[in-house]
Design an enzyme around this catalytic site. Structure first.
Site, mmCIF file in Angstrom:
data_model
loop_
_atom_site.group_PDB
_atom_site.id
_atom_site.type_symbol
_atom_site.label_atom_id
_atom_site.label_comp_id
_atom_site.label_asym_id
_atom_site.label_seq_id
_atom_site.Cartn_x
_atom_site.Cartn_y
_atom_site.Cartn_z
ATOM 1 N N ASP A 1 0.386 4.175 -0.363
ATOM 2 C CA ASP A 1 -0.950 4.261 0.226
ATOM 3 C C ASP A 1 -0.986 5.246 1.393
ATOM 4 O O ASP A 1 0.002 5.403 2.127
ATOM 5 C CB ASP A 1 -1.397 2.881 0.718
ATOM 6 N N ASP B 1 -1.557 5.579 4.531
ATOM 7 C CA ASP B 1 -1.677 5.056 5.887
ATOM 8 C C ASP B 1 -0.276 4.909 6.478
ATOM 9 O O ASP B 1 0.714 5.330 5.882
ATOM 10 C CB ASP B 1 -2.440 3.721 5.896
#
Length: 768
Positions: free
Chosen positions: A82, A84
C-alpha cells in the site's frame, strides 16, 4: 522465460492485479508485514542510538523463503504494498531480504487498482523512500518505547495485563475527560415560550419568544414564564418585520478517511474498523462478472481532498449529462486541505464513474454497496452547484416582547439532488428543522390571530458522550493519530477494556479512569493532547525529509526516561493498597477500597492484609456524580450445592451469574437457571442466562456443547395453548405492556391470559 515479480500486500490485490497483467509478471502477496520488533522484548537498543532488532514474524518464514526464491528467478522485482508509511516499511523489509538474490528492485504505488493505473505505475517505477521508512520506523519505536516501558509499571502498580499506548492512552483520556464534564454538569432550568399564530394567508406558524424590552429573553422559572404568558394573552400580536434573503448551502468536499468513517457511522452505524475493512475490499478489487475484476475506489487512507484533473473532467461530464447545465459550476469546485494534511494521495473517489451503484449492485455485498454508494454520491455532489434557499424571518411584536419565526424553502436543490449529509443528532427544538418550515406570504404590519400559547420547561444538557463518528472527529480536529490509525485506536481502547460502548456511545470503564488518572500524574507530557499532536507533525517532517528521525527519538527519550524513573518510585500502588472509597467496612469498620481482579473491580476491606484479617468483599455502584456506593446483593431462593448457603446474583464482564453468599469461605458459582426445561427432544438440560461476545443477554441450554439450543428472548415455563410448544417467551407489546409469545407459532398471551392459565396472579413476566 524471462519475467518480473510483483509483491503486493494482500492476496485480494494480487488476484485483481493478476487479471490485468500477462505472462511477463508473477505476483505474490506478503499478507501484511513480514518483519517486526520482537514480541517478548523491547527490541530497541536505547544505548546504541535506538538500533532496532527486527525479526521475521512467526509463520512468515516459509513465505519469505518463497519470495526470495521467486526474486532470484526474476529479471526485476516491483515492490507494491500500500502507498503509505506501513506499506513503505513492508517494502523496505522485503527488499532487505531479497537484495542478495536480486538487486534490480523497484517501488511502485497503486493509488487505485485499475488496469490503466497499474500499467502506468509499472511504466514509471520509483525508488524506495528512505524518509517515509524512517518516519514509520520512528513511529514504531516511539510506540514500542511507550508501550513496553509504561505497561510493566501498570502491571506492578495495578494489575497484570494492562497496557499503555502513545496515542491510545490520549484517546482514552478524551473519553474520561468528557465523562468528568458530564458528572460535574449542573443542569440549569429554562423555559421556552411561543405562540401559534395565523395571518391573512395560510399556513399558520409558530413564533418563539426571543427578546424582552430589547434584550435577549431568558426565562429561568415557572413563575416568570406564567407572568409572560399572561402578558402575551392580553396584548395584540403585530407582524413588525419581515426579512427575506437568499441562502446558499455549498457542497462538501470528497471524502477523506476521517470524514468517511464519520459519515458511515451516522448513516449506517458502521464502526470505524468496519468502514475500513469494507473500503479496503472496494479498493483492492471486486469481481464484477462480465466487467472483470476492478478496484472500485481510490486508496482509502488519505487526508487530502485533492482530485486528479482526469477525474474532475469525468465527473463534470457526468453532471452535465445526467443533471443538466444548471447543476454544473462554471469552473471546478476546489477545496482547501486542513493544516498538516498529507497530499500524497487523492481524496477517496470512485475509479470509474460509469460504474454507478445500481450497475455494480448485483456483485457487491449489502454493506459494500452502502459504502460505495456513499462514496460515489459524495464525489459527484462535491463538483455540483450550491443548493439555494429562500430564507424568511418574521419578527412578531406583542407588548414589550418580540417573538421570532424562521423558515426556508428550497428554491434550487443543486448538489442536494444527489447527496445530503447525515446529522449526528435529530433536532430537538420547538421550531423543528428549518428545512421543513414554510412561512406564509404575509405583509409587514398585519395583526395576527393567536391560536394558542405554549410554555415548556427545559433544562440545559451536559455535553454528549462520544459516538464513533464524534470521537474520530475529535481526534482529527486535535491532531491525535492519523487517518490510518483511527480505526485501530477505537478498537484497541475497547479491547483493552478502558472504554465500552453503551447504546452506541463511549463510556470510560473504572479501569480506564484509574489508568488515565495514574498516567496523567506520572506522564503528563505523554498524555498531553498538544504534545501528541506535535509529535504527529514531527513524524510528518521526518517523512518529508525535513527532520532526522534519530534526533526526534533523542529529544523524546531524555525527558521520558526521567518520567519512567519517577513513576516507578512514586506512582500509587493500587494493587497493594487499593483505591480509597471513604466507606467503612460493615464487618470491622476499617476503610473499604476498590481492588482489581481478573473479572474486574470490586470492593474489599483494607484489612485483608492486616491482623486481624478481614475478608469482606462486595460489588459496588456509583451514583450520577461518580460517588461509590455499596451494592446490596440480589438474593435468590437457590441454595449453594456445596455449603447450603443462599446464592446471590453477581455481575462480571462476562454477564450475570449466581455465587455463594458465604464467599470467600465458599467460592461456588453457577449460571442463572430460568427453570425452563430445554425444548430439544431427548435433552434433559434447562435454559440458563448467558452473554454473547457482543455483550447481549441470551438463553441457552446448560448442556452446551452437546445441545446448542438458544434463544434471545427470556423463556417462560408455560406451554403454548395453540401448538403445544414446551415454553413461551417474553416479548412485550409495542406499548410496553407485558406479553409472551410462542417461538414456534407466534401465538401471543397478555398478562391477564397468563394469570388465567396459571389460575392465580403470577410473576411469569418481569416488568422491570
Amino acid at each position: 522465460m524471462s519475467h518480473s515479480l510483483i509483491i503486493v500486500e494482500s492476496p485480494a490485490k494480487a488476484r485483481t492485479i493478476g487479471k490485468y497483467l500477462g505472462k511477463d509478471f508473477k505476483i505474490e502477496a506478503s499478507v501484511g508485514h513480514v518483519k517486526d520488533l520482537p514480541k517478548k522484548t523491547l527490541g530497541v537498543d536505547i544505548e546504541n542510538d535506538f538500533d532496532t532488532k527486527y525479526e521475521v514474524i512467526r509463520g512468515k518464514g516459509k513465505l519469505l523463503k518463497k519470495i526470495r526464491d521467486m526474486a532470484g528467478k526474476a529479471d526485476a522485482v516491483y515492490l507494491a504494498p500500500d502507498p503509505d508509511r506501513e506499506g513503505e516499511a513492508i517494502a523496505w523489509h522485503i527488499a532487505d531480504e531479497i537484495r542478495k538474490k536480486n538487486e534490480n528492485i523497484h517501488r511502485v504505488m497503486f493509488h487505485e487498482i485499475t488496469r490503466k493505473a497499474v500499467q502506468a505505475a509499472l511504466e514509471k517505477p520509483e525508488k524506495l523512500d528512505r524518509s517515509k521508512y524512517d518516519s514509520q520506523q520512528a513511529r514504531r519505536i516511539l510506540d514500542r518505547l511507550v508501550g513496553y516501558q509504561i505497561s510493566p509499571i501498570l502491571w506492578r502498580k495495578v494489575k497484570r495485563g494492562l497496557s499503555a499506548g502513545r496515542v491510545q492512552s490520549v484517546a482514552v483520556e478524551l473519553v474520561v475527560e468528557r465523562e468528568k464534564k458530564i458528572r460535574a454538569f449542573d443542569p440549569v432550568e429554562y423555559w421556552v415560550l411561543g405562540a401559534n399564530l395565523k395571518g391573512s394567508k395560510e399556513p399558520g406558524f409558530f413564533a418563539k419568544l426571543s427578546r424582552t424590552d430589547g434584550k435577549k429573553s431568558e426565562v429561568s422559572n415557572g413563575d416568570d414564564a406564567a407572568a409572560i404568558v399572561e402578558e402575551l394573552q392580553s396584548n395584540p400580536f403585530l407582524l413588525a418585520k419581515i426579512e427575506k434573503k437568499e441562502r446558499k448551502r455549498h457542497p462538501l468536499p470528497p471524502f477523506i478517511t476521517a470524514r468517511l468513517q464519520q459519515e458511515a457511522a451516522r448513516y449506517y452505524r458502521f464502526t470505524a474498523k468496519r468502514t475500513m475493512q469494507i473500503a479496503q475490499r472496494l479498493y483492492e478489487g471486486i469481481d464484477l462478472g462480465p466487467l472483470g475484476t476492478l478496484g472500485l475506489i481510490t486508496y482509502m487512507r488519505t487526508d487530502s481532498t485533492r482530485v486528479s484533473p482526469d477525474a474532475i473532467g469525468e465527473v463534470r461530464t457526468l453532471i452535465s449529462r445526467d443533471f443538466g447545465p444548471k447543476y454544473l459550476p462554471a469552473k471546478p469546485n476546489s477545496y482547501r486541505n486542513k493544516k498538516n494534511s498529507q497530499d500524497a494521495h487523492e481524496a477517496i473517489r470512485p475509479t470509474d464513474l460509469n460504474l454507478a451503484p445500481e450497475k455494480v449492485a448485483p456483485y457487491l455485498e449489502k454493506d459494500q454497496l452502502k459504502l460505495y454508494t456513499l462514496i460515489w454520491k459524495r464525489f459527484i455532489a462535491s463538483q455540483m452547484t450550491s443548493a439555494i434557499f429562500d430564507a424568511t424571518g418574521f419578527d412578531v411584536e406583542c407588548g414589550r416582547h418580540m417573538l421570532r419565526a424562521t423558515g426556508q424553502v428550497m428554491r434550487f436543490d443543486g448538489f442536494m439532488a444527489i447527496y445530503r449529509e447525515a446529522k449526528e443528532e435529530d433536532p430537538k427544538n420547538g421550531n423543528g428543522d428549518d428545512d421543513q418550515n414554510i412561512l406564509p406570504d404575509l405583509v409587514e404590519g398585519e395583526v395576527l390571530k393567536l391560536e394558542d400559547l405554549s410554555s415548556e420547561q427545559k433544562f440545559t444538557q451536559p455535553p454528549p458522550r462520544f459516538t464513533e463518528a464524534t470521537l474520530v472527529r475529535e481526534m482529527e480536529e486535535k491532531g491525535i493519530g492519523r487517518p490510518s490509525t483511527y480505526a485501530s485506536i477505537l478498537s484497541t481502547i475497547q479491547d483493552k477494556e478502558y472504554t465500552k460502548k453503551i447504546a452506541g456511545r463511549f463510556h470510560p470503564t473504572e479501569l480506564g479512569e484509574l489508568v488515565t488518572e495514574l498516567l496523567l500524574d506520572s506522564f503528563p507530557r505523554i498524555m498531553d493532547v498538544e504534545f501528541t499532536a506535535q509529535m504527529e507533525e514531527n513524524l510528518d517532517e521526518v517523512e518529508e525529509g525535513r527532520r532526522n528521525y534519530l534526533d526526534l527519538l533523542r529529544d523524546f527519550y531524555l525527558p521520558f526516561k526521567d518520567d519512567l524513573g519517577r513513576a516507578e518510585a512514586e506512582m500509587r500502588d493500587v494493587k497493594r493498597h487499593g483505591e480509597p472509597t471513604n466507606l467503612n467496612c460493615p464487618e470491622c469498620g476499617r476503610e473499604l477500597v476498590i481492588k482489581w481482579g481478573k473479572n474486574g473491580s470490586f470492593i474489599g476491606c483494607s484489612g485483608y492484609n492486616q491482623t486481624p484479617r478481614c475478608e469482606f468483599t462486595s460489588e459496588y455502584k456509583r451514583d450520577p456524580s461518580g460517588k461509590v456506593q455499596l451494592k446490596e446483593p440480589e438474593m435468590t431462593e437457590v441454595l449453594c450445592k456445596k455449603c447450603g448457603s443462599p446464592m446471590i446474583i453477581k455481575n462480571s464482564r462476562y454477564g450475570r451469574f449466581m455465587a455463594c453468599s458465604a464467599y470467600p469461605k465458599c467460592n461456588h458459582t453457577e449460571p442463572i437457571d430460568t427453570g425452563v426445561p430445554c425444548p430439544e427432544e431427548g435433552c434433559k438440560g434447562s435454559l440458563v442466562e448467558k452473554l454473547s461476545r457482543k455483550g447481549r443477554v441470551f438463553y441457552g441450554c446448560n448442556q452446551f456443547p452437546s445441545c446448542r439450543y438458544a434463544t434471545w428472548n427470556k423463556p417462560v415455563d408455560i406451554a403454548c395453548p395453540s401448538c403445544g410448544f414446551p415454553h413461551m417467551e417474553e416479548k412485550p407489546a409495542s406499548d410496553g405492556r407485558p406479553r409472551v409469545s410462542c417461538p414456534k407459532c407466534k401465538y401471543k398471551l397478555n398478562q391477564e391470559e397468563i394469570d388465567g392459565i396459571s389460575g392465580e396472579e403470577t410473576d411469569a413476566i418481569s416488568t422491570d
